[in-house]
Design an enzyme around this catalytic site. Structure first.
Site, PDB file in Angstrom:
ATOM      1  N   HIS A 196       0.843  -1.191   0.000  1.00  0.00           N
ATOM      2  CA  HIS A 196       0.000   0.000   0.000  1.00  0.00           C
ATOM      3  C   HIS A 196       0.881   1.244   0.000  1.00  0.00           C
ATOM      4  O   HIS A 196       2.094   1.168   0.219  1.00  0.00           O
ATOM      5  CB  HIS A 196      -0.909   0.033   1.241  1.00  0.00           C
ATOM      6  CG  HIS A 196      -0.146   0.158   2.527  1.00  0.00           C
ATOM      7  ND1 HIS A 196       0.579  -0.895   3.073  1.00  0.00           N
ATOM      8  CD2 HIS A 196       0.021   1.211   3.372  1.00  0.00           C
ATOM      9  CE1 HIS A 196       1.154  -0.496   4.192  1.00  0.00           C
ATOM     10  NE2 HIS A 196       0.837   0.782   4.397  1.00  0.00           N
ATOM     11  N   ASP A 198       0.801   5.284   1.810  1.00  0.00           N
ATOM     12  CA  ASP A 198       0.127   6.004   2.890  1.00  0.00           C
ATOM     13  C   ASP A 198      -0.619   7.198   2.307  1.00  0.00           C
ATOM     14  O   ASP A 198      -0.031   7.975   1.542  1.00  0.00           O
ATOM     15  CB  ASP A 198       1.137   6.469   3.939  1.00  0.00           C
ATOM     16  CG  ASP A 198       1.803   5.304   4.660  1.00  0.00           C
ATOM     17  OD1 ASP A 198       1.199   4.210   4.694  1.00  0.00           O
ATOM     18  OD2 ASP A 198       2.917   5.480   5.180  1.00  0.00           O
ATOM     19  N   ARG A 263       8.150  -8.179  15.794  1.00  0.00           N
ATOM     20  CA  ARG A 263       8.547  -6.855  15.333  1.00  0.00           C
ATOM     21  C   ARG A 263       7.472  -5.868  15.733  1.00  0.00           C
ATOM     22  O   ARG A 263       6.281  -6.159  15.623  1.00  0.00           O
ATOM     23  CB  ARG A 263       8.726  -6.852  13.817  1.00  0.00           C
ATOM     24  CG  ARG A 263       9.043  -5.475  13.223  1.00  0.00           C
ATOM     25  CD  ARG A 263       9.308  -5.564  11.734  1.00  0.00           C
ATOM     26  NE  ARG A 263       9.603  -4.251  11.163  1.00  0.00           N
ATOM     27  CZ  ARG A 263       8.698  -3.452  10.617  1.00  0.00           C
ATOM     28  NH1 ARG A 263       7.428  -3.857  10.526  1.00  0.00           N
ATOM     29  NH2 ARG A 263       9.033  -2.275  10.155  1.00  0.00           N
TER      30      ARG A 263
END
Length: 323
Positions: A196, A198, A263
């Site tokens: 994607h 932002d 993570r």
């Protein structure tokens, strides 16, 4: 489901490529030159010597891991700020759990009461971090404007500094994938957060010392971003691509999980107020480079973003048909 990549045959380059590095303590004109070049070619860069203290960073990371380490029932109390697996409202899925909150003092104070037994300490930690990365984002945007030759050097940062800014803070946690294979040495990799871009103006991102972030270059090659907990990474967002009239590119990226260690990333998404009209400054529009996009408000673009799937291209909906 979120797809791993649009070009799976080009998952990584033949030769290792490192993302641009910006030393923010350098001479301002040179910093501006490096940032502009990085935004034109990658839409992404790494910032070192950024001025944000290790203490502010450490307290935020501690708060994040403290929350994600809670039992699921306790984390669900924070819904809708808390989510797991479901990335969006259109069926997008990933190997991630997250905490999403407005980057305002009131929002942080409210969520702190919901998710912590020590809300005052959590509020102070998250507020200090949010204020620090917001200031870093604004400084970067002002240096960008200088590098682009825009007379009003606050033209980008003003939208984030606005009291009605729609900026948000998001903590993403990617648990390790349990390896049930007999061969314990084999590693399992899955899409944690699919491909994607932002939609906002600018993203200020950091993570712990675990890899997983990848960015897509203009030629379709995916390159892994080497983790550096002492640095911040900067993404150009869709709105900044529009406000630079396409000169900067909104980088497509994704996060992968692994089978050995969790993570966690913390992202500040700098966004304009909902009512703000998004348009490129006049200096960015020339007879040789006419306006690529029609004017629209952030509310319009945000609505369009949430109506599509995660990896769908949104900016084409706002292309200027008069070109």
């Amino acid at each position: 489901m979120v797809l791993a990549a649009r070009n799976p045959m080009k998952s990584e380059g033949i030769l290792p490529r490192e993302v641009p590095v910006v030393d923010f303590s350098g001479e301002r004109a040179e910093v501006a030159k490096v940032i502009v070049k990085a935004c034109e070619e990658y839409g992404f860069f790494k910032v070192i010597n950024h001025g944000i203290s290790k203490e502010v960073i450490a307290k935020t990371e501690e708060a994040g891991f403290g929350f994600f380490g809670k039992p699921m029932l306790e984390k669900k109390v924070a819904a809708p700020a808390y989510g797991c697996k479901n990335i969006g409202v259109n069926g997008d899925m990933g190997e991630v759990e997250y905490l999403l909150l407005s980057a305002t003092t009131d929002s942080i104070a409210h969520i702190s009461k919901t998710i912590s037994t020590d809300p005052l300490n959590l509020r102070k930690s998250l507020s200090a971090y949010t204020e620090a990365v917001k200031e870093l984002a604004c400084e970067i945007l002002e240096v960008m404007a200088e590098g682009l030759g825009v007379p009003d050097t606050w033209v980008f940062s003003r939208l984030i500094r606005d009291g009605e800014s729609d900026s948000v803070l998001r903590l993403n946690h990617y648990p390790p994938i349990i390896n049930r294979d007999k061969d314990k040495s084999s590693q399992i990799t899955k899409v944690g957060f699919g491909e994607h871009s932002d939609p906002q103006i600018l993203t200020i991102l950091r993570s712990n010392d675990v890899g997983g972030l990848q960015i897509s270059l203009p030629d379709g090659v995916w390159i892994p971003v080497t983790p550096d907990p002492s640095a911040f990474y900067v993404n150009v967002g869709d709105v900044l691509q529009v406000m630079t009239n396409g000169r900067f590119v909104s980088v497509r990226h994704r996060a992968m999980t692994n089978s050995y260690k969790c993570r966690m990333s913390v992202a500040y998404f700098g966004a304009p107020p909902l009512h703000q009209t998004i348009v490129a400054p006049s200096v960015m529009v020339t007879p040789q480079r006419p306006s690529l996009f029609r004017p629209f408000t952030w509310a319009e673009y945000k609505k369009a973003t949430y109506s599509l799937r995660l990896g769908d291209t949104r900016l084409q909906l706002f292309r200027n048909c008069k070109r």
